[in-house]
Design an enzyme around this catalytic site. Structure first.
Site, short mmCIF file in Angstrom:
data_model
loop_
_atom_site.label_atom_id
_atom_site.label_comp_id
_atom_site.label_asym_id
_atom_site.label_seq_id
_atom_site.Cartn_x
_atom_site.Cartn_y
_atom_site.Cartn_z
N ALA A 103 -50.30 -37.82 7.20
CA ALA A 103 -50.60 -38.61 5.96
C ALA A 103 -51.11 -39.89 6.24
CB ALA A 103 -49.43 -38.43 5.01
N CYS A 132 -45.87 -38.27 5.89
CA CYS A 132 -45.61 -37.70 7.32
C CYS A 132 -46.73 -38.62 8.22
CB CYS A 132 -45.64 -36.39 7.45
SG CYS A 132 -47.31 -35.79 7.08
N ARG A 137 -56.74 -40.80 -3.08
CA ARG A 137 -56.45 -42.37 -2.73
C ARG A 137 -57.76 -43.33 -3.30
NH1 ARG A 137 -53.05 -45.28 0.19
NH2 ARG A 137 -54.72 -46.35 1.26
N HIS A 161 -50.04 -44.17 11.20
CA HIS A 161 -51.03 -45.44 11.44
C HIS A 161 -51.12 -45.84 12.61
CE1 HIS A 161 -48.99 -46.34 6.96
NE2 HIS A 161 -49.97 -45.56 6.83
S1 SF4 Z 1 -48.49 -32.17 8.93
FE1 SF4 Z 1 -48.48 -30.98 6.96
S2 SF4 Z 1 -46.67 -29.77 7.64
FE2 SF4 Z 1 -46.35 -31.44 9.06
S3 SF4 Z 1 -44.97 -32.97 7.85
FE3 SF4 Z 1 -47.30 -33.40 7.38
S4 SF4 Z 1 -47.60 -32.20 5.33
FE4 SF4 Z 1 -45.76 -31.34 6.25
#
Ligand code: SF4
Length: 491
Positions: A65, A62, A96, A195
């Site tokens: 991430a 996401c 990582r 990013h």
């Molecule tokens: S921020 Fe957390 S809850 Fe939202 S999509 Fe990413 S991992 Fe899932």
């Protein structure tokens, strides 16, 4: 199976698509292509950076991430708060292998997990007060930190907390950089938007912090951008950039510091390794500060040599001579690596499925060892990534975008590569199928793979994986003799 013809690749794609309902089939067909080097723009043959279809397994991360896990997380002297429920932070922590120099918990914090640990009452009443309190606690518990980032998880965007106001107030109070990053996971298509959002936060909250301040420049100041120091990658690259006479004034973000980021606008050239994750900020610095940027590829001696000469072309003769000196110095070592491993790897075929730059960047390193990449694709690439990939891949090879678990498995079963290189989520599927597998996100537990030092390790790891005797002792399920057949054979 020998190399596929264009027609065979086409029929393979059609066969794999056959199991989907009509609508899904139509959509997925746009993401699978046969490589054709004569095509100049990949948008004519493949679609990318589109939302994954629900029900079709994807391997993407996401936006949170992309920001916390990739761009900001490795900045070692800052504390990165995963703002929201604990789970997202826990999963993005220390995954990582971004190596760094420093003392964890004293002046480096990249491996620690700081979270606001949202509970139901925080969702109902808002988390601004909690965030301010956490920043105060951080300041008293870890006084040597050099700044804080607030990495928003999904609920923060949903309840509309004002993390910018809290950050501004805290920055004044602690007199350090505090960067709010609106990287809620639900934004965009994948980690790719994270990013971009992280780059925008660097632009808005960091790059101009030292405008007008004196900086002792040299004509050879460069930066390394988009190297996350997985297993020491950035260190392996930095060694010979400095040997050829350049001065690396900043390294983003593996083993990087906030001070380096703030000094980046003083560089003469920004050197960009992961185009996907940091092209945005490189373009911004070109527009605002007039700093040119250049992509480079430090996987395998052929691409390293090409890149060193292209980098040197930006500078005077002393750097050009420096590049030739470095190439000449490492050539015998690289030839020795190739002489040792090429006979063991020659002709072996590889299928890849990775993230930002590796689906194309590692092709040259495999080719240096006599191997061939017969299929490649991106989890979250855009069409400008595929534009570059088309030129690196052979004609009639397979390209797959955001490939589904089913598609990749079927492609692998049919093409029967000698090695699959992808991520941890795929690793055990292919190993259980009896196919040698190498983790190409964080190099399993090895590395570096960048640079001359890295190539020796890359070659060793590919050989160790592919020629491991364990593969001969494993019977994949489709070759297993069924009991009835066994009885028949015994009779
Ligand atoms: S921020 Fe957390 S809850 Fe939202 S999509 Fe990413 S991992 Fe899932």
């Amino acid at each position: 199976m020998s190399t596929l013809t264009r027609e065979e690749t086409e029929s393979l794609i059609q066969e794999v698509l056959e199991v989907y309902p009509e609508k899904a089939k139509k959509d997925r067909a746009k993401h699978l292509a046969i490589n054709d080097q004569s095509v100049e723009q990949s948008k004519k043959c493949i679609t990318s950076n589109r939302k994954s279809l629900p029900g079709v397994m994807t391997i993407r991360g996401c936006a949170y991430a992309g920001s916390r896990g990739v761009v900001w997380g490795p900045v070692k002297d800052m504390i990165h708060i995963s703002h929201g429920p604990v789970g997202c932070g826990q999963y993005s922590r220390a995954g990582r292998r971004n190596y760094y120099v420093g003392t964890t918990g004293v002046n480096t914090f990249a491996e620690m997990n700081f979270t606001s640990d949202f509970q139901e009452k925080d969702i109902v009443f808002g988390g601004d007060k909690k965030l301010a309190k956490i920043m105060n606690e951080i300041e008293s518990l870890f006084p040597l930190h050099k700044g804080i980032t607030v990495q928003s998880e999904c609920p923060i965007g949903l309840i509309g907390d004002d993390i910018e106001a809290v950050s501004k107030k805290a920055a004044k109070e602690i007199n350090k950089v505090v960067v709010p990053v609106r990287c809620e996971g639900f934004r965009g298509v994948s980690q790719s938007l994270g990013h971009h959002i992280a780059n925008d936060a660097v632009r808005d909250w960091v790059l101009s912090n030292r405008d007008g301040q004196h900086f002792e420049s040299t004509p050879y100041d460069v930066t390394i951008i988009g190297d996350y120091n997985i297993g020491g990658d950035a260190w392996a690259s930095r060694i010979f950039l400095e040997e050829m006479g350049l001065r690396v004034i900043a390294q983003w973000s593996g083993d990087g510091t906030i001070a380096e980021m703030e000094n980046t606008p003083k560089a003469k050239l920004n050197l960009l390794h992961c185009y996907r994750s940091m092209n945005y900020i490189s373009r911004h610095m070109e527009e605002k500060y007039g700093i040119p940027w250049m992509e480079y590829n430090f996987f395998g001696p052929t691409k390293i040599e090409e890149s060193l000469r292209r980098i040197a072309a930006f500078f005077d003769d002393s750097i050009k001579e420096g590049a030739e000196r470095v190439i000449a110095k490492y050539k015998p070592m690289m030839e020795a690596v190739i002489a040792k491993y090429k006979p063991r790897l020659q002709g072996k075929r590889v299928m890849l499925y990775i993230g930002g730059l590796r689906p194309r960047h590692v092709i040259g390193a495999y080719e240096d060892l006599g191997m061939e990449v017969v299929g490649t694709g991106y989890e979250f690439g855009h069409n400008d990534d595929y534009d570059r990939t088309i030129q690196e891949m052979g004609n009639a090879t397979l390209l797959y975008d955001d490939v589904t678990g089913f598609e990749l498995e079927e492609f692998v079963k049919r093409i029967k590569p000698d090695l699959v290189g992808s991520g941890i989520k795929e690793k055990y599927i292919y190993q259980k199928m009896g196919i040698p597998f190498r983790q190409m996100h964080s190099w399993d537990y090895s590395g570096p793979y960048h640079g001359f030092d890295g190539f020796a390790i890359f070659a060793r790891d590919m050989d160790m994986t592919l020629n491991n005797p364990c593969w001969g002792k494993q019977t994949p399920p489709w070759k297993a003799v069924k009991p009835a057949e066994e009885a028949k054979a015994a009779a």
